[in-house]
Design a protein around this motif. Structure first.
Motif, PDB file in Angstrom:
ATOM      1  N   TYR A 244       0.807  -0.974  -0.093  1.00 54.81           N
ATOM      2  CA  TYR A 244       0.010   0.125  -0.083  1.00 54.81           C
ATOM      3  C   TYR A 244       0.875   1.300  -0.072  1.00 54.81           C
TER       4      TYR A 244
ATOM      5  N   GLU B 155      -4.174   5.227  -0.088  1.00 60.57           N
ATOM      6  CA  GLU B 155      -3.344   4.155   0.312  1.00 60.57           C
ATOM      7  C   GLU B 155      -2.158   4.583   0.978  1.00 60.57           C
TER       8      GLU B 155
ATOM      9  N   ALA C 213      -8.669  -2.522   5.239  1.00 57.71           N
ATOM     10  CA  ALA C 213      -9.220  -3.784   5.160  1.00 57.71           C
ATOM     11  C   ALA C 213     -10.543  -3.791   4.194  1.00 57.71           C
ATOM     12  N   VAL C 214     -11.208  -2.695   4.266  1.00 58.09           N
ATOM     13  CA  VAL C 214     -12.256  -2.661   3.583  1.00 58.09           C
ATOM     14  C   VAL C 214     -11.893  -2.286   2.062  1.00 58.09           C
TER      15      VAL C 214
ATOM     16  N   THR D 156      -9.159  -3.080   0.776  1.00 56.33           N
ATOM     17  CA  THR D 156      -8.420  -4.465   0.365  1.00 56.33           C
ATOM     18  C   THR D 156      -9.671  -5.471  -0.240  1.00 56.33           C
ATOM     19  N   LEU D 157     -10.620  -5.729   0.318  1.00 58.94           N
ATOM     20  CA  LEU D 157     -11.875  -6.456   0.138  1.00 58.94           C
ATOM     21  C   LEU D 157     -12.411  -5.945  -1.070  1.00 58.94           C
TER      22      LEU D 157
ATOM     23  N   THR E 196     -10.156  -6.388  -4.227  1.00 62.50           N
ATOM     24  CA  THR E 196     -10.177  -7.908  -4.362  1.00 62.50           C
ATOM     25  C   THR E 196     -11.334  -8.352  -5.169  1.00 62.50           C
TER      26      THR E 196
ATOM     27  N   HIS F 241      -5.108 -11.841  -0.289  1.00 60.33           N
ATOM     28  CA  HIS F 241      -5.602 -10.541  -0.188  1.00 60.33           C
ATOM     29  C   HIS F 241      -6.671 -10.601   0.952  1.00 60.33           C
ATOM     30  N   LEU F 242      -7.634 -11.816   0.997  1.00 60.91           N
ATOM     31  CA  LEU F 242      -8.528 -11.884   2.218  1.00 60.91           C
ATOM     32  C   LEU F 242      -7.539 -11.995   3.558  1.00 60.91           C
TER      33      LEU F 242
ATOM     34  N   ALA G 288      -6.622  -8.507   4.393  1.00 60.07           N
ATOM     35  CA  ALA G 288      -7.655  -7.860   5.095  1.00 60.07           C
ATOM     36  C   ALA G 288      -7.860  -8.192   6.567  1.00 60.07           C
TER      37      ALA G 288
ATOM     38  N   PHE H 143      -5.163  -6.736   8.904  1.00 62.64           N
ATOM     39  CA  PHE H 143      -5.689  -5.138   8.993  1.00 62.64           C
ATOM     40  C   PHE H 143      -6.684  -5.239  10.174  1.00 62.64           C
ATOM     41  N   VAL H 144      -7.817  -6.068   9.956  1.00 57.34           N
ATOM     42  CA  VAL H 144      -8.879  -6.261  11.144  1.00 57.34           C
ATOM     43  C   VAL H 144      -8.060  -6.476  12.517  1.00 57.34           C
TER      44      VAL H 144
END
Length: 143
Positions: free
Chosen positions: A32, A69, A90-91, A93-94, A97, A122-123, A126, A129-130
Motif C-alpha cells: 500500500y 493508500e 481492510a475494506v 482490500t476487500l 479484491t 488478499h483476504l 484484510a 488489518f482487522v
C-alpha cells in the motif's frame, strides 16, 4: 528458570519490541506504499489500470487511490488513529479484491489459479488489518 522459560521470555521480548512491531506493520503496509508510489511515477500506467477496471473518471480514481493508500499506511505506521487506517485498508482490500480478482469468472487454467491464490492472499491481508485495528482498540490506542 528453565531454558524453555528463558527462550519464551526472549521470544516475548522480541515479538513485543516496538522495532519488531514497526517492521511488521511496515511489511503489512508495503504493498500500500509501493503501489501508490509506482502510480505516482507512472501516472499514465495508473490511468490505464483504472480504465482496465472500469473506474471513471480514471484520473479522479487514480488520485484518490494514491492519496488513500499513502494516508492509511501513514496512519498505521505512525499510530495516529491506527485502528481507523487499518479498518479502511481492510475494506479497501476487500473491495479491490472483488473488483480485480474475479477468479470465478475465469476459465480453468494457470491464470485462474493465480488469481484465486491472490484473492485468498488478499483476504488474509484484510484479516490482518482487522487484527491490527482490534489490537489498537483493545489497548485503548484507538482514541
Amino acid at each position: 528458570m528453565t531454558s524453555q522459560t528463558r527462550s519464551q521470555g526472549s521470544l516475548g521480548w522480541l515479538l513485543t519490541s516496538p522495532v519488531t512491531r514497526f517492521i511488521a506493520l511496515l511489511g503489512l503496509c508495503a504493498a500500500y506504499i509501493q503501489g501508490p508510489l509506482t502510480k505516482l511515477f507512472d501516472f499514465s500506467g495508473a490511468l490505464a489500470e483504472m480504465e482496465h477496471f472500469g473506474l471513471h473518471p480514471a484520473a479522479f480514481f487514480a488520485v484518490v487511490v494514491i492519496a488513500f493508500e499513502l494516508t492509511a499506511s501513514a496512519m498505521i505506521l505512525s499510530g495516529f488513529l491506527r485502528w481507523l487506517g487499518a479498518l479502511a485498508l481492510a475494506v479497501f482490500t476487500l473491495l479491490a479484491t472483488l473488483i480485480a480478482l474475479r477468479f470465478w469468472e475465469m476459465p480453468s487454467g494457470m491464470e485462474r489459479s493465480m488469481a484465486m491464490n491472490a484473492f485468498f492472499e488478499h483476504l488474509g491481508l484484510a484479516g490482518a488489518f482487522v487484527i491490527v485495528a482490534a489490537m489498537d482498540v483493545v489497548k485503548g490506542a484507538g482514541k
